[in-house]
Design a protein around this motif. Structure first.
Motif, PDB file in Angstrom:
ATOM      1  N   TYR A  77      48.106  45.680  34.447  1.00 49.04           N
ATOM      2  CA  TYR A  77      47.419  46.817  33.813  1.00 49.04           C
ATOM      3  C   TYR A  77      48.288  48.082  33.882  1.00 49.04           C
ATOM      4  O   TYR A  77      47.806  49.158  34.194  1.00 49.04           O
ATOM      5  CB  TYR A  77      46.051  47.041  34.461  1.00 49.04           C
ATOM      6  N   LYS A  98      46.145  51.562  39.682  1.00 52.58           N
ATOM      7  CA  LYS A  98      45.718  51.354  41.063  1.00 52.58           C
ATOM      8  C   LYS A  98      44.187  51.314  41.050  1.00 52.58           C
ATOM      9  O   LYS A  98      43.537  52.339  40.821  1.00 52.58           O
ATOM     10  CB  LYS A  98      46.217  52.475  41.968  1.00 52.58           C
ATOM     11  N   PHE A  99      43.613  50.135  41.275  1.00 56.92           N
ATOM     12  CA  PHE A  99      42.172  49.951  41.118  1.00 56.92           C
ATOM     13  C   PHE A  99      41.364  50.919  41.976  1.00 56.92           C
ATOM     14  O   PHE A  99      40.429  51.561  41.493  1.00 56.92           O
ATOM     15  CB  PHE A  99      41.784  48.502  41.429  1.00 56.92           C
ATOM     16  N   SER A 127      46.225  44.384  46.301  1.00 58.29           N
ATOM     17  CA  SER A 127      45.587  44.076  45.022  1.00 58.29           C
ATOM     18  C   SER A 127      44.677  45.209  44.564  1.00 58.29           C
ATOM     19  O   SER A 127      44.479  45.409  43.363  1.00 58.29           O
ATOM     20  CB  SER A 127      44.762  42.789  45.127  1.00 58.29           C
ATOM     21  N   VAL A 155      40.559  40.773  36.885  1.00 61.82           N
ATOM     22  CA  VAL A 155      41.595  39.876  37.398  1.00 61.82           C
ATOM     23  C   VAL A 155      40.977  38.547  37.845  1.00 61.82           C
ATOM     24  O   VAL A 155      41.427  37.472  37.433  1.00 61.82           O
ATOM     25  CB  VAL A 155      42.366  40.525  38.569  1.00 61.82           C
ATOM     26  N   PRO A 215      40.920  38.977  46.145  1.00 62.07           N
ATOM     27  CA  PRO A 215      41.677  40.236  46.145  1.00 62.07           C
ATOM     28  C   PRO A 215      42.200  40.641  47.521  1.00 62.07           C
ATOM     29  O   PRO A 215      43.019  41.559  47.617  1.00 62.07           O
ATOM     30  CB  PRO A 215      40.650  41.278  45.651  1.00 62.07           C
ATOM     31  N   HIS A 251      37.972  44.750  39.693  1.00 62.84           N
ATOM     32  CA  HIS A 251      39.045  43.779  39.960  1.00 62.84           C
ATOM     33  C   HIS A 251      38.501  42.359  39.835  1.00 62.84           C
ATOM     34  O   HIS A 251      39.177  41.470  39.295  1.00 62.84           O
ATOM     35  CB  HIS A 251      39.631  44.008  41.356  1.00 62.84           C
ATOM     36  N   GLU A 281      48.910  47.656  39.778  1.00 62.30           N
ATOM     37  CA  GLU A 281      48.672  46.322  39.231  1.00 62.30           C
ATOM     38  C   GLU A 281      49.541  46.139  37.987  1.00 62.30           C
ATOM     39  O   GLU A 281      49.316  46.788  36.963  1.00 62.30           O
ATOM     40  CB  GLU A 281      47.194  46.161  38.875  1.00 62.30           C
TER      41      GLU A 281
END
Length: 429
Positions: free
Chosen positions: A246, A250-251, A238, A267, A97, A263, A243
């Protein structure tokens, strides 16, 4: 259990686990299944949208693996963890990531030989690169960082020499330049060292080694401290940027301290597929239940064997950090106060040939490419694990041609010494 603080010995048995709700089984079952039935269409959609936590497919999540993830995260003091198929997989999972084409990671010269190869050769295929630095020189670490650096990587107790890294000093550099510090804690385990307490952002493990402790399965784990601000700069899109897979999630914004962990599953495991199988997780859970007991014995035996070797005229030097003669001995109390683990090297007078003859003459020791087993293990790193490196690289990594690496087991220490004694007699005759 209540929410009151628990000791390590209690957590290594209970963290993440409870009796199986369906059967009452007290030991965590092996959920040997590929997929999981959804309650209805809305439930399935919520899982795939990361709106609900649950099980979809065992490439991503599995109940047995989930218990192991929570247990390791708890022991390391992290927010979450992702288990995967090996220690090398964990290292790629940790970097995935953070990196991108043209980006680099600053790494210690004192690393396991396979990691040196992974960092110096294999990651080039992703367009990444590594800068190797002596981590005893914090100014050199700082000088190696540039605008394209995305992480700093080291081992808490380095394989093969057992060198101890000053994690606090390295973490201070990482903080000052706004980068995550990744620490491989395989040799120390969370019982001997807690890198997160010393400033690490991520902790990686080869669970194959001391955590499992019985030489039966391979596995890896990435633990996230949950403390790094992935949105503080634009270096980690990342985790901080929308993203596409998804719908613009935003993780870091949505998941906070659990951003990296989610993540890694949603991912990393989804697309890289480096999944830990549930049976491996089961064996590792059983191993961790006795981790503190084993590590105490490993350290006790290692100290006794190292002292004996250091006093033997057939030995040139011993690298065990627990010895007062070690230049790293002063770091034991600060970095790993319960002991310096059981991995170290020693140089045999007579060089390469004597090392080979020593290994061929041992009876109790197992000659294998592994460490952290209950059994005492030995290998000549220069001709095996570090064979692909130049002699200069071998010496920098602590794997010179005249050196052998030992992982001292939990057998009777006098028996370990007797086996070394008879083999050294043959090797140096």
């Amino acid at each position: 259990m209540s929410d009151s603080p628990k000791g390590f010995e209690t957590l290594q048995i209970h963290a993440g686990a409870s009796p199986d709700p369906a059967t009452g089984a007290r030991q965590t079952p092996i959920y040997q299944t590929t997929a999981y039935e959804f309650r209805d269409a809305d439930h399935a959609a919520a899982l795939f949208n990361l709106q609900e936590v649950g099980y979809i497919y065992s490439r991503l999540t599995n109940p047995t693996v989930a218990v192991l993830q929570e247990r390791i995260a708890t022991l390391e003091g992290g927010a979450g963890a992702v288990c995967c198929s090996s220690g090398h997989a964990a290292q790629i999972m940790a970097l995935f990531p953070l990196m991108g084409p043209g980006k680099n990671v600053v790494v210690s010269t004192r690393l396991y030989g396979g990691t040196v190869t992974q960092m110096s050769q294999t990651i080039k295929r992703f367009g990444w690169s590594a800068k190797f630095v002596d981590f005893d020189d914090v100014d050199a670490i700082r000088a190696a960082v540039d605008d394209d650096t995305r992480a700093i990587f080291c081992e808490s107790i380095a394989n093969p020499g057992g060198y101890i890294t000053d994690l606090d000093a390295v973490a201070e550099v990482a903080d000052s330049v706004g980068l995550p510090l990744i620490v491989d804690n395989t040799t120390a385990t969370p019982y001997l060292c807690n890198p997160i307490k010393h400033g690490a952002t991520l902790v990686v493990h080869s669970t194959t080694k001391f955590l499992t402790g019985n030489g039966t399965v391979t596995g890896g784990c990435v633990v996230d401290s949950g403390k790094f601000d992935w949105s503080a700069s634009d270096k980690f899109p990342s985790l901080s940027a929308p993203e596409p897979a998804y719908h613009g999630l935003k993780f870091h914004e949505a998941l906070g301290p659990m951003a990296f962990t989610f993540h890694g599953i949603a991912v990393g495991l989804r697309d890289l597929g480096m999944t830990m199988n549930p049976q491996a997780a089961h064996y590792t859970l059983m191993g961790i239940e006795t981790l503190s007991l084993r590590m105490d014995r490993h350290c006790e035996n290692a100290m006794k064997v190292a002292k004996w070797l250091e006093a033997d005229d057939r030995i040139d030097h011993v690298t065990y950090a627990g010895l007062e003669s070690s230049p790293y001995n002063h770091r034991v109390a600060k970095i790993c106060p319960r002991g310096a683990s059981s991995l170290f090297t020693f140089a045999v007078k007579g060089g390469y040939d004597a090392c080979v003859k020593l290994i061929d003459s041992l009876e109790l020791f197992s000659h294998v490419a592994n460490l952290g087993d209950t059994r005492s293990l030995i290998i000549h790193s220069a001709s095996t694990t570090h064979r692909q490196l130049s002699e200069e690289q071998q010496r920098a990594a602590g794997a010179a041609p005249e050196v052998v690496r030992v992982s001292i087991g939990i057998e009777n220490a006098d028996d370990i010494i007797a086996d070394l004694d008879q083999a050294l007699t043959k090797a140096t005759a």
